[in-house]
Design a protein around this motif. Structure first.
Motif, PDB file in Angstrom:
ATOM      1  N   UNK A 190       0.770  -0.971   0.390  1.00 40.11           N
ATOM      2  CA  UNK A 190       0.407   0.260  -0.031  1.00 40.11           C
ATOM      3  C   UNK A 190       1.583   1.396  -0.204  1.00 40.11           C
ATOM      4  N   UNK A 191       0.733   2.387  -0.835  1.00 40.40           N
ATOM      5  CA  UNK A 191       1.467   3.223  -1.442  1.00 40.40           C
ATOM      6  C   UNK A 191       0.523   4.066  -0.779  1.00 40.40           C
ATOM      7  N   UNK A 246       2.623   7.670  -7.955  1.00 40.72           N
ATOM      8  CA  UNK A 246       2.680   6.039  -6.817  1.00 40.72           C
ATOM      9  C   UNK A 246       2.042   4.700  -7.726  1.00 40.72           C
ATOM     10  N   UNK A 247       1.538   5.164  -8.669  1.00 35.80           N
ATOM     11  CA  UNK A 247       1.342   3.514  -9.805  1.00 35.80           C
ATOM     12  C   UNK A 247       2.185   3.710 -10.410  1.00 35.80           C
ATOM     13  N   UNK A 248       3.027   4.750 -10.932  1.00 35.41           N
ATOM     14  CA  UNK A 248       4.376   4.901 -12.016  1.00 35.41           C
ATOM     15  C   UNK A 248       5.221   4.312 -11.613  1.00 35.41           C
ATOM     16  N   UNK A 249       5.684   4.971  -9.205  1.00 33.13           N
ATOM     17  CA  UNK A 249       6.240   4.154  -8.991  1.00 33.13           C
ATOM     18  C   UNK A 249       5.994   2.607  -8.429  1.00 33.13           C
ATOM     19  N   UNK A 252      -3.702 -12.248  -0.357  1.00 31.57           N
ATOM     20  CA  UNK A 252      -2.018 -11.991  -1.051  1.00 31.57           C
ATOM     21  C   UNK A 252      -1.014 -12.593  -0.081  1.00 31.57           C
ATOM     22  N   UNK A 253      -0.019 -13.169  -0.762  1.00 28.18           N
ATOM     23  CA  UNK A 253       0.624 -13.743   0.725  1.00 28.18           C
ATOM     24  C   UNK A 253       2.329 -13.029   1.423  1.00 28.18           C
ATOM     25  N   UNK A 254       2.850 -11.954   0.838  1.00 26.60           N
ATOM     26  CA  UNK A 254       2.818 -10.848   2.252  1.00 26.60           C
ATOM     27  C   UNK A 254       2.714  -9.540   1.797  1.00 26.60           C
ATOM     28  N   UNK A 255       2.444  -8.313   2.329  1.00 29.52           N
ATOM     29  CA  UNK A 255       1.735  -7.801   3.233  1.00 29.52           C
ATOM     30  C   UNK A 255       3.392  -6.184   4.018  1.00 29.52           C
ATOM     31  N   UNK A 256       2.453  -4.890   2.780  1.00 31.09           N
ATOM     32  CA  UNK A 256       3.696  -3.799   2.987  1.00 31.09           C
ATOM     33  C   UNK A 256       3.270  -2.264   2.809  1.00 31.09           C
ATOM     34  N   UNK A 257       3.723  -1.835   3.259  1.00 31.91           N
ATOM     35  CA  UNK A 257       3.278  -0.841   3.526  1.00 31.91           C
ATOM     36  C   UNK A 257       4.502   0.651   3.255  1.00 31.91           C
ATOM     37  N   UNK A 258       4.671   1.627   2.128  1.00 30.44           N
ATOM     38  CA  UNK A 258       5.175   2.318   1.789  1.00 30.44           C
ATOM     39  C   UNK A 258       4.835   3.787   1.889  1.00 30.44           C
ATOM     40  N   UNK A 259       5.513   5.388   1.895  1.00 29.13           N
ATOM     41  CA  UNK A 259       4.839   6.663   1.842  1.00 29.13           C
ATOM     42  C   UNK A 259       6.133   7.298   1.487  1.00 29.13           C
TER      43      UNK A 259
END
Length: 364
Positions: free
Chosen positions: A134-135, A147-150, A212-219
């Motif tokens: 999740x961005x 963020x989609x481009x990233x 989903x197998x693995x999850x994360x969050x960035x920003x």
């Protein structure tokens, strides 16, 4: 000497951008309507609750035991439409009613009640074999496209991208607000808390509904602070990626360039403070209020080695000491430095951000 000169150039690029946007008054300032009155008092109590699980209100009839904090994220119902699809990828946009509790929701502007997301997924890989990040939005990041481009190049690594549009931004922006310049200090705390609750709900949805197998969050920047808070509160290991992020919003608004884009005069005149208040007293109150966003006071995420900070060597918005405080609070986390300032790193170091995402996911 050349490296030093390049670093100084990046640092002054941040200041030149800040001067253009803030000191020359080409854009409205932050917090032109003041502190937020009773709404700020509510948000201060709610912010303290995030850290220790206790309602900071002696009149409250319910005291939440810290051992049971945070409460599980609420379920949400997402309504989707497909934007486009190819043989290898699909982009969908979705909407859901914010899962914030009634007290928090009533503080939001009506325009922010409906949350919007975009989801970019590979079509040739089952979700059980796909990770998803999740961005979260940095200051001024309206909509989905940046963020989609990233995230798009990560599809080849079976990493999907979900983008959440924050309250007060994009289609969720109140009519009275110009751009990203929040009208009250309380709006900043409200934006953060609502973003955290919505992100927690989305993580639950991605695990239970999508598998989903693995999850994360960035920003980036502000989004990195929110990502870190989500990582702290999540009950299972996540990849957590704060990019160009301070350990507290107080750093950005009281030490960095954003202090020049803050309506200090309006804050001095606000009725929350007594008449005759000095500018330094106003700054001290700002440090205290935004100190509630200090992520070093939050518990470390469940797997600190899956936390990777990417920070800039010559950032005019985020001082180096703030990044190092962040890392020290979460032993086992990693800091990666890129050469540049806040603005230039945002533009030129997407490859480093993507590599950090892949590496953090691999550590889960």
């Amino acid at each position: 000497m050349v490296a030093l000169n390049v670093g100084v150039a990046h640092y002054w690029l941040d200041h030149a951008y800040g001067a253009l946007m803030h000191r020359m008054k080409l854009a409205p300032p932050f917090f032109a309507k003041g502190w937020g009155g009773q709404k700020l008092e509510l948000l201060e109590r709610i912010a303290r609750q995030l850290v220790n699980g206790q309602e900071d209100d002696e009149s409250s009839l319910v005291q939440v035991p810290a051992a049971n904090w945070p409460p599980p994220p609420l379920p949400i119902t997402l309504h989707w439409r497909t934007v486009w699809e190819t043989p290898s990828a699909r982009l969908q946009e979705g909407a859901f009613f914010t899962p914030c509790d009634e007290q928090l929701r009533n503080a939001l502007p009506l325009e922010s009640y409906i949350a919007r997301v975009a989801l970019l997924t590979p079509r040739n890989t089952h979700p059980a074999n796909t990770s998803c990040i999740i961005h979260l939005a940095g200051t001024g990041d309206h909509g989905f496209q940046r963020r989609l481009k990233l995230g798009a190049p990560l599809l080849k690594d079976d990493i999907a991208t979900m983008v959440l549009e924050s309250p007060f931004y994009g289609d969720r922006r109140p009519k009275q607000q110009r751009g990203a310049k929040l009208l009250c200090v309380s709006d900043l705390l409200l934006l953060g808390r609502a973003t955290i609750e919505e992100t927690r709900a989305l993580l639950r949805w991605m695990k239970e509904e999508m598998g989903f197998n693995k999850l994360g969050v960035c920003g980036l920047s502000m989004g990195g602070v929110h990502a870190a808070m989500v990582g702290s509160l999540h009950p299972t290991p996540l990849a957590v990626l704060p990019f160009l992020a301070p350990h507290s919003a107080a750093v950005a608004f009281c030490e960095g360039i954003l202090q020049y884009g803050t309506a200090w005069d309006a804050l001095m005149q606000d009725q929350v403070l007594n008449s005759g208040t000095t500018l330094e007293q106003v700054r001290e109150r700002m440090r205290a209020v935004l100190g509630l966003t200090d992520v070093t006071k939050f518990p470390a995420p469940k797997k600190p080695e899956a936390v990777i900070f990417v920070s800039a060597t010559n950032d005019g918005y985020i001082p180096r000491h703030s990044v190092l405080e962040f890392q020290r609070a979460w032993p086992g986390s990693e800091v990666r430095w890129v050469t540049g300032g806040h603005v230039s790193s945002y533009i030129f170091h997407n490859k480093e951000f993507r590599k950090a995402i892949k590496d953090a996911i691999s550590r889960l």
